[in-house]
Design a protein around this motif. Sequence first.
Motif, PDB file in Angstrom:
ATOM      1  N   TYR A   1      28.849 -92.828 -99.924  1.00  0.00           N
ATOM      2  CA  TYR A   1      28.677 -92.144-101.056  1.00  0.00           C
ATOM      3  C   TYR A   1      27.256 -92.223-101.352  1.00  0.00           C
ATOM      4  CZ  TYR A   1      28.908 -95.510-104.577  1.00  0.00           C
ATOM      5  OH  TYR A   1      28.784 -96.492-105.593  1.00  0.00           O
ATOM      6  N   GLY A   2      26.438 -91.188-102.276  1.00  0.00           N
ATOM      7  CA  GLY A   2      25.301 -91.714-102.869  1.00  0.00           C
ATOM      8  C   GLY A   2      24.169 -91.726-101.804  1.00  0.00           C
ATOM      9  N   ALA A   3      23.463 -92.797-101.881  1.00  0.00           N
ATOM     10  CA  ALA A   3      22.093 -92.822-101.221  1.00  0.00           C
ATOM     11  C   ALA A   3      22.624 -93.368 -99.543  1.00  0.00           C
ATOM     12  CB  ALA A   3      21.447 -94.022-101.765  1.00  0.00           C
ATOM     13  N   ARG A   4      24.011 -93.697 -99.176  1.00  0.00           N
ATOM     14  CA  ARG A   4      24.269 -94.081 -97.997  1.00  0.00           C
ATOM     15  C   ARG A   4      24.954 -92.850 -97.294  1.00  0.00           C
ATOM     16  NH1 ARG A   4      24.526 -98.963 -96.605  1.00  0.00           N
ATOM     17  NH2 ARG A   4      24.055-100.897 -98.237  1.00  0.00           N
ATOM     18  N   GLY A   5      24.663 -91.572 -97.638  1.00  0.00           N
ATOM     19  CA  GLY A   5      25.064 -90.393 -97.036  1.00  0.00           C
ATOM     20  C   GLY A   5      25.672 -89.127 -97.477  1.00  0.00           C
ATOM     21  N   ALA A   6      25.780 -89.430 -98.957  1.00  0.00           N
ATOM     22  CA  ALA A   6      26.211 -88.222 -99.773  1.00  0.00           C
ATOM     23  C   ALA A   6      27.471 -87.661 -99.466  1.00  0.00           C
ATOM     24  CB  ALA A   6      25.177 -87.158 -99.988  1.00  0.00           C
ATOM     25  N   SER A   7      28.327 -88.569 -98.897  1.00  0.00           N
ATOM     26  CA  SER A   7      29.817 -88.094 -98.682  1.00  0.00           C
ATOM     27  C   SER A   7      30.201 -87.236 -99.803  1.00  0.00           C
ATOM     28  CB  SER A   7      30.695 -89.282 -98.154  1.00  0.00           C
ATOM     29  OG  SER A   7      30.850 -90.029 -99.298  1.00  0.00           O
ATOM     30  N   GLU A   8      30.056 -87.190-100.980  1.00  0.00           N
ATOM     31  CA  GLU A   8      30.676 -86.510-102.015  1.00  0.00           C
ATOM     32  C   GLU A   8      29.974 -85.044-101.888  1.00  0.00           C
ATOM     33  OE1 GLU A   8      27.279 -89.090-104.126  1.00  0.00           O
ATOM     34  OE2 GLU A   8      28.207 -88.633-102.081  1.00  0.00           O
ATOM     35  N   TYR A   9      29.081 -84.846-101.296  1.00  0.00           N
ATOM     36  CA  TYR A   9      28.791 -83.486-101.229  1.00  0.00           C
ATOM     37  C   TYR A   9      29.856 -82.459-100.467  1.00  0.00           C
ATOM     38  CZ  TYR A   9      25.747 -79.368-100.485  1.00  0.00           C
ATOM     39  OH  TYR A   9      25.428 -78.027-100.721  1.00  0.00           O
ATOM     40  N   ARG A  10      30.617 -83.272 -99.648  1.00  0.00           N
ATOM     41  CA  ARG A  10      31.822 -82.494 -99.201  1.00  0.00           C
ATOM     42  C   ARG A  10      32.535 -81.946-100.274  1.00  0.00           C
ATOM     43  NH1 ARG A  10      33.326 -86.931 -94.597  1.00  0.00           N
ATOM     44  NH2 ARG A  10      31.744 -86.535 -93.050  1.00  0.00           N
ATOM     45  N   ASP A  11      32.837 -82.621-101.325  1.00  0.00           N
ATOM     46  CA  ASP A  11      33.491 -82.214-102.336  1.00  0.00           C
ATOM     47  C   ASP A  11      32.644 -81.036-103.092  1.00  0.00           C
ATOM     48  OD1 ASP A  11      34.825 -84.390-101.505  1.00  0.00           O
ATOM     49  OD2 ASP A  11      34.111 -85.796-103.278  1.00  0.00           O
ATOM     50  N   VAL A  12      31.529 -81.229-103.108  1.00  0.00           N
ATOM     51  CA  VAL A  12      30.755 -79.632-103.654  1.00  0.00           C
ATOM     52  C   VAL A  12      30.916 -78.445-103.046  1.00  0.00           C
ATOM     53  CG1 VAL A  12      28.416 -78.906-104.148  1.00  0.00           C
ATOM     54  CG2 VAL A  12      29.044 -81.283-104.585  1.00  0.00           C
ATOM     55  N   VAL A  13      30.934 -78.527-101.493  1.00  0.00           N
ATOM     56  CA  VAL A  13      31.386 -77.506-100.710  1.00  0.00           C
ATOM     57  C   VAL A  13      32.801 -77.215-101.032  1.00  0.00           C
ATOM     58  CG1 VAL A  13      31.195 -76.894 -98.377  1.00  0.00           C
ATOM     59  CG2 VAL A  13      29.482 -78.278 -99.217  1.00  0.00           C
ATOM     60  N   ALA A  14      33.689 -78.340-100.915  1.00  0.00           N
ATOM     61  CA  ALA A  14      35.137 -77.873-101.192  1.00  0.00           C
ATOM     62  C   ALA A  14      35.503 -77.096-102.388  1.00  0.00           C
ATOM     63  CB  ALA A  14      35.654 -79.313-101.162  1.00  0.00           C
ATOM     64  N   ALA A  15      34.654 -77.206-103.553  1.00  0.00           N
ATOM     65  CA  ALA A  15      34.715 -76.723-104.703  1.00  0.00           C
ATOM     66  C   ALA A  15      34.318 -75.251-104.721  1.00  0.00           C
ATOM     67  CB  ALA A  15      33.875 -77.492-105.810  1.00  0.00           C
ATOM     68  N   ALA A  16      33.040 -75.181-104.037  1.00  0.00           N
ATOM     69  CA  ALA A  16      32.765 -73.728-103.681  1.00  0.00           C
ATOM     70  C   ALA A  16      33.780 -72.959-102.954  1.00  0.00           C
ATOM     71  CB  ALA A  16      31.604 -73.633-103.051  1.00  0.00           C
ATOM     72  N   ARG A  17      34.450 -73.571-101.926  1.00  0.00           N
ATOM     73  CA  ARG A  17      35.475 -72.994-101.130  1.00  0.00           C
ATOM     74  C   ARG A  17      36.555 -72.548-101.977  1.00  0.00           C
ATOM     75  NH1 ARG A  17      38.208 -77.052 -97.161  1.00  0.00           N
ATOM     76  NH2 ARG A  17      38.955 -77.694 -99.193  1.00  0.00           N
ATOM     77  N   PHE A  18      37.324 -73.298-102.686  1.00  0.00           N
ATOM     78  CA  PHE A  18      38.252 -73.347-103.714  1.00  0.00           C
ATOM     79  C   PHE A  18      37.943 -72.094-104.475  1.00  0.00           C
ATOM     80  CE2 PHE A  18      40.196 -73.888-107.949  1.00  0.00           C
ATOM     81  CZ  PHE A  18      41.514 -74.045-107.453  1.00  0.00           C
ATOM     82  N   LEU A  19      36.866 -71.980-105.268  1.00  0.00           N
ATOM     83  CA  LEU A  19      36.722 -70.577-105.973  1.00  0.00           C
ATOM     84  C   LEU A  19      36.480 -69.345-104.928  1.00  0.00           C
ATOM     85  CD1 LEU A  19      33.843 -72.266-108.358  1.00  0.00           C
ATOM     86  CD2 LEU A  19      36.277 -71.579-108.966  1.00  0.00           C
ATOM     87  N   ALA A  20      35.868 -69.474-103.840  1.00  0.00           N
ATOM     88  CA  ALA A  20      35.842 -68.411-102.910  1.00  0.00           C
ATOM     89  C   ALA A  20      37.374 -67.803-102.903  1.00  0.00           C
ATOM     90  CB  ALA A  20      34.803 -68.534-101.873  1.00  0.00           C
ATOM     91  N   GLU A  21      38.144 -68.458-102.462  1.00  0.00           N
ATOM     92  CA  GLU A  21      39.462 -68.266-102.204  1.00  0.00           C
ATOM     93  C   GLU A  21      40.295 -67.457-103.233  1.00  0.00           C
ATOM     94  OE1 GLU A  21      41.017 -71.855-100.459  1.00  0.00           O
ATOM     95  OE2 GLU A  21      40.390 -71.394 -98.544  1.00  0.00           O
ATOM     96  N   ARG A  22      39.655 -67.671-104.455  1.00  0.00           N
ATOM     97  CA  ARG A  22      40.161 -67.026-105.540  1.00  0.00           C
ATOM     98  C   ARG A  22      40.018 -65.573-105.695  1.00  0.00           C
ATOM     99  NH1 ARG A  22      42.612 -70.352-109.426  1.00  0.00           N
ATOM    100  NH2 ARG A  22      42.507 -68.466-110.915  1.00  0.00           N
ATOM    101  N   GLU A  23      41.118 -64.794-106.112  1.00  0.00           N
ATOM    102  CA  GLU A  23      41.041 -63.430-106.310  1.00  0.00           C
ATOM    103  C   GLU A  23      40.095 -62.994-107.433  1.00  0.00           C
ATOM    104  OE1 GLU A  23      44.516 -61.298-105.670  1.00  0.00           O
ATOM    105  OE2 GLU A  23      44.658 -61.854-103.782  1.00  0.00           O
ATOM    106  N   ASP A  24      40.039 -63.861-108.497  1.00  0.00           N
ATOM    107  CA  ASP A  24      39.401 -63.540-109.744  1.00  0.00           C
ATOM    108  C   ASP A  24      37.997 -63.895-109.669  1.00  0.00           C
ATOM    109  OD1 ASP A  24      39.955 -66.369-109.746  1.00  0.00           O
ATOM    110  OD2 ASP A  24      40.904 -66.191-111.885  1.00  0.00           O
ATOM    111  N   VAL A  25      37.418 -64.644-108.518  1.00  0.00           N
ATOM    112  CA  VAL A  25      35.877 -64.997-108.600  1.00  0.00           C
ATOM    113  C   VAL A  25      35.145 -64.418-107.405  1.00  0.00           C
ATOM    114  CG1 VAL A  25      34.533 -66.907-107.817  1.00  0.00           C
ATOM    115  CG2 VAL A  25      36.748 -67.441-109.049  1.00  0.00           C
ATOM    116  N   ASP A  26      33.782 -63.836-107.930  1.00  0.00           N
ATOM    117  CA  ASP A  26      32.954 -63.217-107.071  1.00  0.00           C
ATOM    118  C   ASP A  26      32.181 -64.333-106.565  1.00  0.00           C
ATOM    119  OD1 ASP A  26      30.787 -61.857-105.889  1.00  0.00           O
ATOM    120  OD2 ASP A  26      30.328 -60.685-107.632  1.00  0.00           O
TER     121      ASP A  26
END
Length: 708
Positions: A531-556
Motif C-alpha cells: 500500500y501507499g508508497a510501496r505500490g498503491a495497492s489501495e488504488y484497486r479499491d478506488v477502481v472497485a468503488a467506481a465499478r460498484f457505482l457503475a453497476e447501479r441503475e441509479d448512477v450515471d
Amino acid sequence: MSPPVTASRRRVWAAGILGLLAPLAPAAASAQSPYSVEDILAAPFATDLIAAPSGAAFAWIRYDRGVRNIWVAEGPEYVGRQLTDWTEDDGQDLSQLRFTPDGRQLLFVRGGGPNRSGEIPNPRSEPEPATQMVWVAGLDGTSRPLAEGSAPVIAPDGRTLAFLNRGQIFTLTLDGSAPPGPLLRIRGSASALTWSPDGGRLAFVSNRGDHAFVGVFSMDGGAVRYLDPSLDRDGSPTWSPDGTAIAFIRVPNEGAQLPFSPLRSALPWSIRVADPATGEAREVWRASPGRGSAFQAMTGPSLIWLASDRLVFPWEREGWHHLYSVPVAGGPATHLTPGEFEVESVLPSPDGESIYYASNADDIDRRHVWRVTADGEPEALTSGNGIEWNPAVTPDGALAYLAADGRTPAHAEVDAGGERRPLVDGFMPDAFPFESLVEPQQVTFESEDGILIHGQLFLPPMSVEGGRHPAAVFFHGGSRRQMLLGWHYMRYYHNTYALNQYLASRGYVVLSVNYRSGTGYGLEFREALNYGARGASEYRDVVAAARFLAEREDVDATRVGLWGGSYGGYLTALGLARNSDLFAAGVDIHGVHDWNMVIRNFVPSYQPETRESFARLAFESSPMAWIDGWRSPVLLIHGDDDRNVPFSESVDLIESLRKRGVEVEQLVFPDEVHGFLLHRNWVTAFERSAEFMDAHLRGTPAAGGARQ
C-alpha cells in the motif's frame, strides 16, 4: 453483519463498462438541497469527555460553529452547562482536559502545538504571535491562564502541576505560591508525565531519537533515575496502586525500516516492571513472534495496572486489536476480548477492577461501549443503530459517553440509574436539518484481488427526481481511519460526513469508501501489502468503488466524481491521474502528490537518492508519476501552514497541470493548518466543493462563473 457480495460484484470490470449500461433518463439538473452547507455544519461537536476522580461530575469540550468551550454536568441531576465563555471562531483549539483530584477545577490547554519552526497555529493571521497555554477553570465559572505549555498533570494533593514546555518539564503551584519554572533539564524531549500515587515522584519518558528511556524524578531529592536503560524505546509508564513499582512497555528499535512496511510482525515487544528506587527491572511478558509482535498503541492508556495486580495491554495476536491481561508476577496472557473486532477508547474503572472500552464487536461499521474485568466476560453497555465511544465513569458508577447516529451528531450522554439521556437538552440549533438527512446504508464490494471493502452509501432523498444520478466517491484520510454508519467521532470526519450528506441532498449518490490500510477490519487489512508508497495497492479499491457505482441503475457512470482530504486527497489525485476516463472531476484537499517529498515530512532522515529502488517505487505510486494521463478538472484546497502535507505538494501539482492544459481551480487559506481550525474555512471549502461538483457533474454553473 455485512451483506454478502453478489455475483455481479465479483465480475471483472470490462474496459467497455459504459457500453453495458442501458440508457436511462438523467436525474434533474435542477435538484436543490433543502438546506445549506452552513446549516449542516451548524451542528455542535462534542469531544474529550472525562469524569471527575472524586465527586460526581463530567466535563467535555464542545465546538459550536468554531467557538470552543468547556461544558460540565454535575450529579445527581447531570444537567450540562457551559463553563467557559469564549465567543469567537478564533481557531484556538482546546484540548488535554483534566480534573483536579477534588473534582472542583479543570485543567486544559488552549492553542495548538508548534511546528518545526516553533510557530503556534495562527489561522486568523493575528499581528501578535499565538501561544499555547495551560489554563485552569473552576466549576464556579472562573478561569485563568497559568503558563505557556501543554500536557498538564496535577499531583494527587491537587497542589503541584507539572507540564511540558518545548519538550522540557516545568512545574507550578495552583495557589500561585510557586511560579512556573523548569523542574529539570533533560536531553531529548519529555512526554508521558505520570505522578506517583503519593505525589513524591514524577515518571516521564525521555525521547532521544532512536531510543527512549523511562525516568523517575524524586521531588524531595531532586534526582533523576532512569529505569533499566537500554538500546530500545521504552514508554507508557504506569505506577502500581501502592507506588512501589512502575510497569512500562519496551519496543525494540527498528529505525532502518522504510515507510509503508506492513507491520504484521517485528522484533517482539515486551512489558517490564521496575523498582523506581533502584532502577532495576524484570520482564513479565513478551509478545510471541509473528502476528502481534509489532506493538500498536490504542486510544487511551496502553498499559493499565489493575487493583488485582494484573496488567492490561493491547495485543494483535489473533489479528485484531484486543485487550489482554497478565499477572504482575509474570505468566501467560489472558485474552479478555476475543472475536473479530477492534478495541478503542480504553478506560480503567475508578476502583481499578474493570476496563471500559469502545469497539465494533457485532457491529463492524459502528462503535458501542463495553466493559470487561480481568477474569470475566465482556459486557455490552450500549447497542443499537447508534454509535457510542469515549466512555467516562464517576466513582459512584454513573456512566457517560459520546454518542451519535446517522442523523444526530456527536453529543454527550449519561446513563445514571439505567436511564440514558443527553447531558444537554435541545443541543441542536434550529437551523440544523435533522429531518432532511438520510441514513447511510452499509455496502460491501470486492476489489479485483478479492479484498472485501466496506462502504457507506448515501442515496438522494425521495424528494429528488429519479433516473440516473451523478455520483461522488469519498476517501477518508489517515490512512488509519474508518468511516462509520453515522456522524464520526473525529471532528475532521464529522465535517466530511456533513458534506457527504449535503451532496446526497443535492441529488448525488455518495459512496464513502473504507479502503485497505484503514482501521476497523483487522491487522492484515490495516497492514495491507504494497500500500501507499510501496505500490498503491489501495488504488484497486478506488477502481472497485467506481465499478460498484457503475453497476447501479441509479448512477450515471459518465458523471462520477471523487473527493477527499490528505490521504483521501492522494487517492483523489491518483484517480484523476490514472483514470480520468472513469472520474469526471475531483476535489483534492491537501492531498499527497509525490511520496518522496511527503515522507521527508515524517521521516526527516529519509533521502531518496540513497534509496534508489524504494524511491522509484514511491514515485510510481504517486499521482505525479501519472500526470500525463490527467484530463479531468480538479479543485485544489490547501492551507499554507499545513504541518502534515507540505503546501508545496499543491504548488507543484498545479504547475504540472497548468502546463498540460488541465482545468484547475484553487482555494487557499493563508496560515491555516491541515485540519482547518476556523469553522468559516470549513464552510467555504465545502461550499466551493459542492459548487465545483455541480458545475462538472450536474452542469450547474458556479455562482459568478468559473473560479481560478
